[in-house]
Structures are given as structure tokens and as C-alpha cells.
Design an enzyme around this catalytic site. Structure first.
Site, PDB file in Angstrom:
ATOM      1  N   SER A   1      46.493  36.068  35.711  1.00 53.95           N
ATOM      2  CA  SER A   1      45.116  36.528  35.932  1.00 53.95           C
ATOM      3  C   SER A   1      45.154  37.648  36.962  1.00 53.95           C
ATOM      4  O   SER A   1      45.528  37.420  38.123  1.00 53.95           O
ATOM      5  CB  SER A   1      44.262  35.381  36.454  1.00 53.95           C
ATOM      6  OG  SER A   1      43.101  35.929  37.050  1.00 53.95           O
TER       7      SER A   1
ATOM      8  N   HIS B   1      45.411  38.120  31.608  1.00 55.54           N
ATOM      9  CA  HIS B   1      44.111  37.440  31.672  1.00 55.54           C
ATOM     10  C   HIS B   1      43.179  38.274  32.551  1.00 55.54           C
ATOM     11  O   HIS B   1      43.494  38.590  33.700  1.00 55.54           O
ATOM     12  CB  HIS B   1      44.297  36.032  32.247  1.00 55.54           C
ATOM     13  CG  HIS B   1      43.057  35.199  32.240  1.00 55.54           C
ATOM     14  ND1 HIS B   1      42.606  34.550  31.109  1.00 55.54           N
ATOM     15  CD2 HIS B   1      42.161  34.910  33.224  1.00 55.54           C
ATOM     16  CE1 HIS B   1      41.493  33.894  31.400  1.00 55.54           C
ATOM     17  NE2 HIS B   1      41.195  34.102  32.675  1.00 55.54           N
TER      18      HIS B   1
ATOM     19  N   ASP C   1      39.508  38.570  34.107  1.00 58.83           N
ATOM     20  CA  ASP C   1      38.313  37.803  34.473  1.00 58.83           C
ATOM     21  C   ASP C   1      37.122  38.710  34.740  1.00 58.83           C
ATOM     22  O   ASP C   1      37.159  39.536  35.654  1.00 58.83           O
ATOM     23  CB  ASP C   1      38.597  36.974  35.729  1.00 58.83           C
ATOM     24  CG  ASP C   1      39.474  35.773  35.440  1.00 58.83           C
ATOM     25  OD1 ASP C   1      39.145  35.015  34.500  1.00 58.83           O
ATOM     26  OD2 ASP C   1      40.476  35.592  36.138  1.00 58.83           O
TER      27      ASP C   1
ATOM     28  N   MET D   1      33.259  38.831  35.863  1.00 54.24           N
ATOM     29  CA  MET D   1      32.211  38.041  36.533  1.00 54.24           C
ATOM     30  C   MET D   1      31.031  38.944  36.862  1.00 54.24           C
ATOM     31  O   MET D   1      31.228  40.099  37.262  1.00 54.24           O
ATOM     32  CB  MET D   1      32.766  37.436  37.821  1.00 54.24           C
ATOM     33  CG  MET D   1      34.034  36.620  37.601  1.00 54.24           C
ATOM     34  SD  MET D   1      34.538  35.795  39.115  1.00 54.24           S
ATOM     35  CE  MET D   1      36.127  35.131  38.620  1.00 54.24           C
TER      36      MET D   1
ATOM     37  N   HIS E   1      38.134  37.070  29.697  1.00 55.54           N
ATOM     38  CA  HIS E   1      37.380  35.843  29.983  1.00 55.54           C
ATOM     39  C   HIS E   1      36.032  36.251  30.571  1.00 55.54           C
ATOM     40  O   HIS E   1      35.947  36.665  31.721  1.00 55.54           O
ATOM     41  CB  HIS E   1      38.203  34.992  30.974  1.00 55.54           C
ATOM     42  CG  HIS E   1      37.496  33.776  31.482  1.00 55.54           C
ATOM     43  ND1 HIS E   1      37.950  33.030  32.547  1.00 55.54           N
ATOM     44  CD2 HIS E   1      36.360  33.151  31.057  1.00 55.54           C
ATOM     45  CE1 HIS E   1      37.126  32.016  32.772  1.00 55.54           C
ATOM     46  NE2 HIS E   1      36.150  32.073  31.892  1.00 55.54           N
TER      47      HIS E   1
ATOM     48  N   MET F   1      32.688  35.665  32.194  1.00 56.80           N
ATOM     49  CA  MET F   1      31.849  34.739  32.968  1.00 56.80           C
ATOM     50  C   MET F   1      30.569  35.501  33.263  1.00 56.80           C
ATOM     51  O   MET F   1      30.278  35.886  34.416  1.00 56.80           O
ATOM     52  CB  MET F   1      32.580  34.323  34.254  1.00 56.80           C
ATOM     53  CG  MET F   1      33.705  33.338  33.989  1.00 56.80           C
ATOM     54  SD  MET F   1      34.916  33.295  35.334  1.00 56.80           S
ATOM     55  CE  MET F   1      35.961  34.656  34.838  1.00 56.80           C
TER      56      MET F   1
ATOM     57  N   MET G   1      38.635  25.099  31.722  1.00 64.71           N
ATOM     58  CA  MET G   1      38.678  25.486  33.136  1.00 64.71           C
ATOM     59  C   MET G   1      39.175  24.284  33.936  1.00 64.71           C
ATOM     60  O   MET G   1      38.661  23.167  33.789  1.00 64.71           O
ATOM     61  CB  MET G   1      37.281  25.855  33.653  1.00 64.71           C
ATOM     62  CG  MET G   1      36.684  27.144  33.121  1.00 64.71           C
ATOM     63  SD  MET G   1      37.674  28.622  33.314  1.00 64.71           S
ATOM     64  CE  MET G   1      37.982  28.670  35.075  1.00 64.71           C
TER      65      MET G   1
ATOM     66  N   GLY H   1      34.634  31.354  39.070  1.00 61.89           N
ATOM     67  CA  GLY H   1      34.023  32.207  40.087  1.00 61.89           C
ATOM     68  C   GLY H   1      35.031  32.804  41.059  1.00 61.89           C
ATOM     69  O   GLY H   1      34.855  33.928  41.510  1.00 61.89           O
ATOM     70  N   PHE H   2      36.080  32.052  41.344  1.00 66.75           N
ATOM     71  CA  PHE H   2      37.041  32.530  42.344  1.00 66.75           C
ATOM     72  C   PHE H   2      38.460  32.113  41.976  1.00 66.75           C
ATOM     73  O   PHE H   2      38.659  31.045  41.397  1.00 66.75           O
ATOM     74  CB  PHE H   2      36.699  31.958  43.731  1.00 66.75           C
ATOM     75  CG  PHE H   2      35.340  32.406  44.206  1.00 66.75           C
ATOM     76  CD1 PHE H   2      35.172  33.638  44.829  1.00 66.75           C
ATOM     77  CD2 PHE H   2      34.226  31.604  43.974  1.00 66.75           C
ATOM     78  CE1 PHE H   2      33.902  34.059  45.222  1.00 66.75           C
ATOM     79  CE2 PHE H   2      32.957  32.016  44.376  1.00 66.75           C
ATOM     80  CZ  PHE H   2      32.799  33.254  44.997  1.00 66.75           C
TER      81      PHE H   2
ATOM     82  N   GLY I   1      42.426  31.235  43.346  1.00 64.38           N
ATOM     83  CA  GLY I   1      43.009  30.552  44.496  1.00 64.38           C
ATOM     84  C   GLY I   1      42.461  29.164  44.792  1.00 64.38           C
ATOM     85  O   GLY I   1      42.672  28.638  45.879  1.00 64.38           O
TER      86      GLY I   1
ATOM     87  N   ASP J   1      42.957  27.240  32.549  1.00 63.50           N
ATOM     88  CA  ASP J   1      42.682  28.347  33.478  1.00 63.50           C
ATOM     89  C   ASP J   1      42.239  27.817  34.841  1.00 63.50           C
ATOM     90  O   ASP J   1      41.162  27.230  34.949  1.00 63.50           O
ATOM     91  CB  ASP J   1      41.591  29.242  32.863  1.00 63.50           C
ATOM     92  CG  ASP J   1      41.270  30.455  33.726  1.00 63.50           C
ATOM     93  OD1 ASP J   1      41.997  30.711  34.694  1.00 63.50           O
ATOM     94  OD2 ASP J   1      40.287  31.146  33.398  1.00 63.50           O
ATOM     95  N   GLY J   2      43.067  28.088  35.852  1.00 63.67           N
ATOM     96  CA  GLY J   2      42.665  27.801  37.229  1.00 63.67           C
ATOM     97  C   GLY J   2      43.590  26.843  37.959  1.00 63.67           C
ATOM     98  O   GLY J   2      43.851  25.743  37.472  1.00 63.67           O
ATOM     99  N   GLY J   3      44.103  27.293  39.084  1.00 59.28           N
ATOM    100  CA  GLY J   3      44.894  26.415  39.950  1.00 59.28           C
ATOM    101  C   GLY J   3      46.247  26.014  39.403  1.00 59.28           C
ATOM    102  O   GLY J   3      46.833  25.034  39.881  1.00 59.28           O
TER     103      GLY J   3
ATOM    104  N   GLY K   1      46.852  33.030  38.471  1.00 58.17           N
ATOM    105  CA  GLY K   1      46.579  34.229  39.257  1.00 58.17           C
ATOM    106  C   GLY K   1      47.334  34.200  40.564  1.00 58.17           C
ATOM    107  O   GLY K   1      48.406  34.794  40.704  1.00 58.17           O
ATOM    108  N   SER K   2      46.794  33.444  41.534  1.00 58.95           N
ATOM    109  CA  SER K   2      47.390  33.482  42.873  1.00 58.95           C
ATOM    110  C   SER K   2      48.827  32.969  42.892  1.00 58.95           C
ATOM    111  O   SER K   2      49.645  33.468  43.666  1.00 58.95           O
ATOM    112  CB  SER K   2      46.510  32.710  43.850  1.00 58.95           C
ATOM    113  OG  SER K   2      46.062  31.532  43.271  1.00 58.95           O
TER     114      SER K   2
HETATM  115  C1  DX5 Z   1      38.387  31.579  37.833  1.00 61.52           C
HETATM  116  C2  DX5 Z   1      39.142  32.452  36.863  1.00 61.52           C
HETATM  117  C3  DX5 Z   1      40.607  32.166  36.797  1.00 61.52           C
HETATM  118  C4  DX5 Z   1      41.321  32.414  38.092  1.00 61.52           C
HETATM  119  C5  DX5 Z   1      42.701  31.897  38.063  1.00 61.52           C
HETATM  120  O1  DX5 Z   1      37.025  31.801  37.684  1.00 61.52           O
HETATM  121  O2  DX5 Z   1      38.639  32.289  35.560  1.00 61.52           O
HETATM  122  O3  DX5 Z   1      41.188  32.932  35.758  1.00 61.52           O
HETATM  123  O4  DX5 Z   1      41.397  33.780  38.386  1.00 61.52           O
HETATM  124  O5  DX5 Z   1      43.260  32.152  39.305  1.00 61.52           O
HETATM  125  P1  DX5 Z   1      44.119  31.062  40.070  1.00 61.52           P
HETATM  126  O6  DX5 Z   1      45.383  30.896  39.273  1.00 61.52           O
HETATM  127  O7  DX5 Z   1      44.349  31.697  41.397  1.00 61.52           O
HETATM  128  O8  DX5 Z   1      43.329  29.810  40.119  1.00 61.52           O
HETATM  129 ZN    ZN Z   2      39.768  33.165  33.853  1.00 60.01          ZN
END
Ligand code: DX5
Ligand code: ZN
Length: 224
Positions: free
Chosen positions: A9, A34, A36, A38, A68, A70, A139, A144-145, A147, A177-179, A199-200
Site C-alpha cells: 500500500s 495497492h 488507497d 480517501m 481501493h 474509500m 479490512m 482511514g489510516f 499503521g 487489507d490492514g495491519g 503498507g507500513s
Molecule cells: C487503510 C488502508 C490500508 C492501509 C494498509 O484504510 O486501506 O490499505 O494503508 O496499511 P498498513 O499495512 O500500514 O495497515
Molecule cells: Zn486499502
């Protein structure tokens, strides 16, 4: 079960050098980007629009781009991202006035379709349109964020989604997706995911190849 796809991401990339970041993560072994989007309404953050997607493609990025959304409403941005060169366009069922029509729009514009379920959203909402999907996205954080920490109840939801997909004999991807980190990717795969957004966990590392290799090793051993 499909081949594993690792999709960094770029929300966690350094936006001041985005083209280079995307090139680097792809040459480090990533399969898909990926992206994102928003809108500061559907989620409380504001990120990138179709111009950025188009710029990456003009820059020479040939890997699939997994957009993606949002945002709410979705249809106008589906059109703009299809024009900008997106491969997948995924959106949240809550963000569309008519889910079937929005999915048709994605497909008519030659993109791959996907629906994204928030941690609290159940499968009932989307069961009638499962056949229309190229990808189901779960998800594992509240959108939204970047990390955030992986929400543990997702493991069971992934297993339920895998059962649903097999039961209905669908030929679709299951993305989470996420964490996602090197510490949980094996379990996410064991539960039945085949597409992994991170992502992170990738962009915070000094060497993208090392972490992507580590992901890949964990995915291979999760098959044993
Ligand atoms: C959250 C995003 C994710 C996010 C993943 O709203 O849809 O794609 O960026 O990032 P990490 O891997 O840092 O959770
Ligand atoms: Zn995403």
C-alpha cells in the site's frame, strides 16, 4: 487456491518520491500496487486522486494497480480511475447507492471488480452480488489510516470467506487489507487469503527486498 499476491500500500510510501518508491517496491518483488483513495467524508483522511494513478502509469509503472476507493459516492470516481488506468477498482458496499450497478460500471470500463468489507460489515450485504466479483477484500483494520494493528477477529472472517468462496465455486481473489506484518502473514494465509496488502510493514523497512522475501518465505511455508 490462487497464487499469492503481495500488494504494497503506497499510503505508507514517501509521497515526495512516489514514482521511485513504486519502482523500488516492484523491483524488490511486489506483484501489485495497492492505491488507497480517501475522501475525508467516507473516512476521516484525504489521499490521492486519479491524476496520481495516471502519473504513475505515465512514469512507466506496468504492474497492476489495485485502487481501493474509500469514498462516497463511488460512481464518478470509478469512471475517473478506469480512465486513469486502474486494474482493480474496489469499493465499500455502504458507499454505493446501487452495488450491482456500480460493479457493472467497473466491469463495463474493463476493470476488475471488488467489494471491501469493513471489520463490522457482514457477508449478508454482498452475498447476492458475490458472483459479480473478481476480488473480495476484508479490512483487518478500520479504514482511514495506515499503521494500525491487525484486528484479531479477522482471522475467523477470512476462514468464513474462504469457505463461502469454495462453497459457491467462485473464481475470485480473497484480499486482506490492514495491519499485515511478517508476524501475522502466515496465519492470514492459513485462514485462506491469497492477496496481501501491506503498507507500513514494507515501507518502514530500510530494504524492501528483505521484507518482501520474508513475506514470500512465510507464505510458502504456510502451505505446508
Ligand atoms: C487503510 C488502508 C490500508 C492501509 C494498509 O484504510 O486501506 O490499505 O494503508 O496499511 P498498513 O499495512 O500500514 O495497515
Ligand atoms: Zn486499502
Amino acid at each position: 487456491m490462487k497464487d499469492f499476491i503481495i500488494a504494497p500500500s503506497i499510503l505508507a510510501a514517501d509521497f515526495a518520491k512516489l514514482g521511485k518508491e513504486v519502482e523500488d517496491v516492484l523491483s524488490a518483488g511486489a506483484d501489485m500496487i495497492h492505491f488507497d483513495v480517501m475522501d475525508n467524508q467516507f473516512v476521516p483522511n484525504l489521499t490521492m486522486g486519479p491524476m496520481v494513478c495516471e502519473s504513475l502509469i505515465k512514469h512507466g509503472i506496468e504492474a497492476p494497480i489495485d485502487v481501493h476507493l474509500m469514498v462516497r459516492p463511488v460512481d464518478a470516481l470509478i469512471k475517473m480511475f478506469a480512465k486513469a488506468g486502474a486494474t482493480y477498482i474496489t469499493f465499500h458496499p455502504e458507499a454505493s447507492e446501487n452495488i450491482k450497478m456500480s460493479l457493472d460500471l467497473v466491469r463495463d470500463l474493463d476493470c476488475k471488480t471488488g467489494l471491501v468489507l469493513n471489520p463490522q460489515t457482514t457477508f449478508e450485504t454482498i452475498e447476492p452480488v458475490l458472483e459479480e466479483l473478481d476480488m473480495l477484500v476484508l479490512m483487518s483494520v478500520n479504514p482511514g489510516f495506515g499503521g494500525q494493528s491487525f484486528i484479531d477477529s479477522t482471522y475467523e472472517k477470512i476462514a468464513q470467506a474462504r469457505t463461502l468462496i469454495e462453497h459457491k465455486g467462485l473464481d475470485i481473489r480473497l484480499e486482506v487489507d490492514g495491519g499485515i506484518t511478517e508476524n501475522n502473514i502466515s496465519r492470514v494465509a492459513e485462514c485462506g487469503a491469497d492477496t496481501f496488502v501491506a503498507g507500513s510493514a514494507i515501507f518502514s523497512k530500510p530494504n524492501y527486498e528483505t521484507i518482501i522475501d520474508e513475506f514470500r518465505d512465510k507464505l510458502v511455508s504456510s502451505k505446508d
